[in-house]
Design an enzyme around this catalytic site. Structure first.
Site, PDB file in Angstrom:
ATOM      1  N   ASP A   1       0.862  -1.249   0.020  1.00 34.30           N
ATOM      2  CA  ASP A   1       0.076   0.054   0.085  1.00 34.30           C
ATOM      3  C   ASP A   1       0.751   1.311   0.168  1.00 34.30           C
ATOM      4  OD1 ASP A   1      -1.791   1.963   0.527  1.00 34.30           O
ATOM      5  OD2 ASP A   1      -2.825   0.970   2.260  1.00 34.30           O
TER       6      ASP A   1
ATOM      7  N   PHE B   1      -1.258   6.908  -9.607  1.00 30.84           N
ATOM      8  CA  PHE B   1      -2.435   6.234 -10.204  1.00 30.84           C
ATOM      9  C   PHE B   1      -3.249   5.519  -9.240  1.00 30.84           C
ATOM     10  CE2 PHE B   1       0.148   6.401 -13.790  1.00 30.84           C
ATOM     11  CZ  PHE B   1      -0.500   6.643 -14.811  1.00 30.84           C
TER      12      PHE B   1
ATOM     13  N   TYR C   1     -15.408  10.715  -5.552  1.00 32.99           N
ATOM     14  CA  TYR C   1     -14.250  10.567  -6.447  1.00 32.99           C
ATOM     15  C   TYR C   1     -13.544  11.721  -6.963  1.00 32.99           C
ATOM     16  CZ  TYR C   1     -11.512   8.883 -10.263  1.00 32.99           C
ATOM     17  OH  TYR C   1     -10.543   8.851 -11.113  1.00 32.99           O
TER      18      TYR C   1
ATOM     19  N   HIS D   1     -17.826   0.102 -17.254  1.00 36.86           N
ATOM     20  CA  HIS D   1     -17.678   0.944 -18.230  1.00 36.86           C
ATOM     21  C   HIS D   1     -18.314   0.499 -19.576  1.00 36.86           C
ATOM     22  CE1 HIS D   1     -14.418   2.192 -15.488  1.00 36.86           C
ATOM     23  NE2 HIS D   1     -14.848   3.397 -15.750  1.00 36.86           N
TER      24      HIS D   1
ATOM     25  N   ARG E   1     -19.999  11.008 -24.551  1.00 31.70           N
ATOM     26  CA  ARG E   1     -18.891  11.153 -23.807  1.00 31.70           C
ATOM     27  C   ARG E   1     -17.393  11.127 -25.044  1.00 31.70           C
ATOM     28  NH1 ARG E   1     -21.819  11.881 -20.668  1.00 31.70           N
ATOM     29  NH2 ARG E   1     -22.017  10.919 -18.544  1.00 31.70           N
TER      30      ARG E   1
END
Ligand code: UDP
Length: 341
Positions: A53, A75, A143, A191, A223
């Site tokens: 982590d 990321f 988020y 997605h 999109r």
């Protein structure tokens, strides 16, 4: 550049494609990933994987101390928008906590360049299109909020400590490595493009289209789908800018496609029909999200190589056909040669 590069979350979707791009240039790459959503097999041979982590100092400190580092690419994050609405505090705590600790450690270890994987979710429901870097930051999800907070932290880290950073706001990352080594493998998958492909391949009964009454040409959301290898390329192109200053860039193809146009593209490229079901709008969706990438094009020469939606879909289809279970199992097809054991 000859130095070493650290990629947190380098076993994930976009991160693994950046690792591939760094390795292709002969650069030295270390990945930190706890493999909670990333995949060991997504870290190509040639990169060093430190499993752990990023927020854990016993993992991060020895890695950073083993520098010098040319740049850190960050990321590693929780990234499911819907989950972030159900558990906003967990998302903020994890993404902001991890990111701020990493930024603080980079300052301490005198890392010169930091690139943040940011998002179009910063912009919420934009009123001006295409969305450029001057658009109001007004996240509609926890988020998006977590990335906005990290962008602000980086602005302070530059002002006070000279840590130069680039924040790259991805629009809809899509597609897969053209060589077929890497692809999109979320669990569960939410997605659009992988879900439509699975419906085309008969692995799902249908694709649900979230809303038919949006103010767009066919009533479905628009999109901006940008190829993951083009995103990876952008990370490398921004590095020279960081020799002089920090920067923020919106990253998309600059072209919008409706959900129905994406379904048509999958049908065209695969030669198969996609069963479609019209469904209600998904909470939190905006009608249209299309980037202006004029700034990064002008300042770095970046240009999407996979500009056409059919080319993006073709790479995603090839990956998904060959890897029905993502990275979990060996590839679907293997040519067995009779008599060769
Ligand atoms: N979408 C859809 N059906 C699905 C998944 C997505 O109609 O099963 C739509 C979604 O409402 C959005 C677009 O496809 O307009 C892209 O969604 P995705 O989740 O891929 O990315 P997002 O834009 O949310 O980051």
């Amino acid at each position: 550049m000859t130095g070493r590069f650290l990629v947190t979350g380098g076993a994930g979707y976009v991160g693994s494609h950046l690792v591939a791009a760094l390795l292709e240039r002969g650069l030295s790459v270390t990945v930190i990933d706890d493999l909670s959503t990333g995949h060991r097999a997504a870290v190509l041979p040639g990169a060093r994987l430190v499993e752990g982590d990023v927020a854990d100092p016993s993992v991060l400190e020895p890695v950073l101390a083993d520098g010098p580092w040319e740049a850190v690419f960050h990321f590693a994050a929780l990234s499911v928008v819907g989950d972030s609405m159900r558990e906003p505090v967990r998302y903020l705590s994890s993404n902001v906590g991890t990111g701020v600790r990493l930024i603080e450690a980079c300052v301490r270890h005198r890392v010169p360049r930091f690139v943040l994987s940011s998002t179009a979710a910063l912009f919420g429901m934009p009123d001006c299109l295409p969305i450029d870097e001057e658009a109001r930051i007004d996240p509609a999800s926890a988020y998006g909020e977590s990335k906005a907070m990290l962008e602000r932290t980086l602005a302070w880290a530059d002002q006070a400590h000279g840590l130069r950073s680039a924040c790259l706001r991805y629009f809809n990352a899509a597609g897969a490595d053209a060589e077929g080594r890497l692809g999109e493998a979320h669990d569960p998958e939410t997605h659009l493009i992988p879900l439509v492909i699975d419906a085309a391949l008969g692995r799902r009964p249908e694709i649900a289209v979230f809303g038919r009454d949006w103010p767009t040409q066919d009533g479905t959301c628009i999109r901006d789908y940008v190829h993951v290898a083009d995103l990876a390329d952008a990370h490398l192109r921004v590095l020279p800018v960081l020799d002089h200053r920090s920067a923020v860039y919106n990253l998309g193809n600059g072209q919008g496609h409706t959900v129905l146009e994406v379904i048509e593209a999958v049908q065209r490229v695969s030669g198969r029909q996609v069963p479609v079901r019209m469904a209600d709008r998904r909470p939190g969706d905006a009608a249209v999200l299309v980037a202006s990438s004029a700034r990064i094009m002008r300042e770095t020469g970046w240009k999407p190589r996979f500009a056409a939606i059919d080319d993006i879909v073709a790479t995603a289809l090839a990956w998904r056909e060959a890897h029905p279970a993502g990275y979990r199992l060996p590839t679907a097809r293997r040519t067995d040669h009779p008599g060769l054991g």
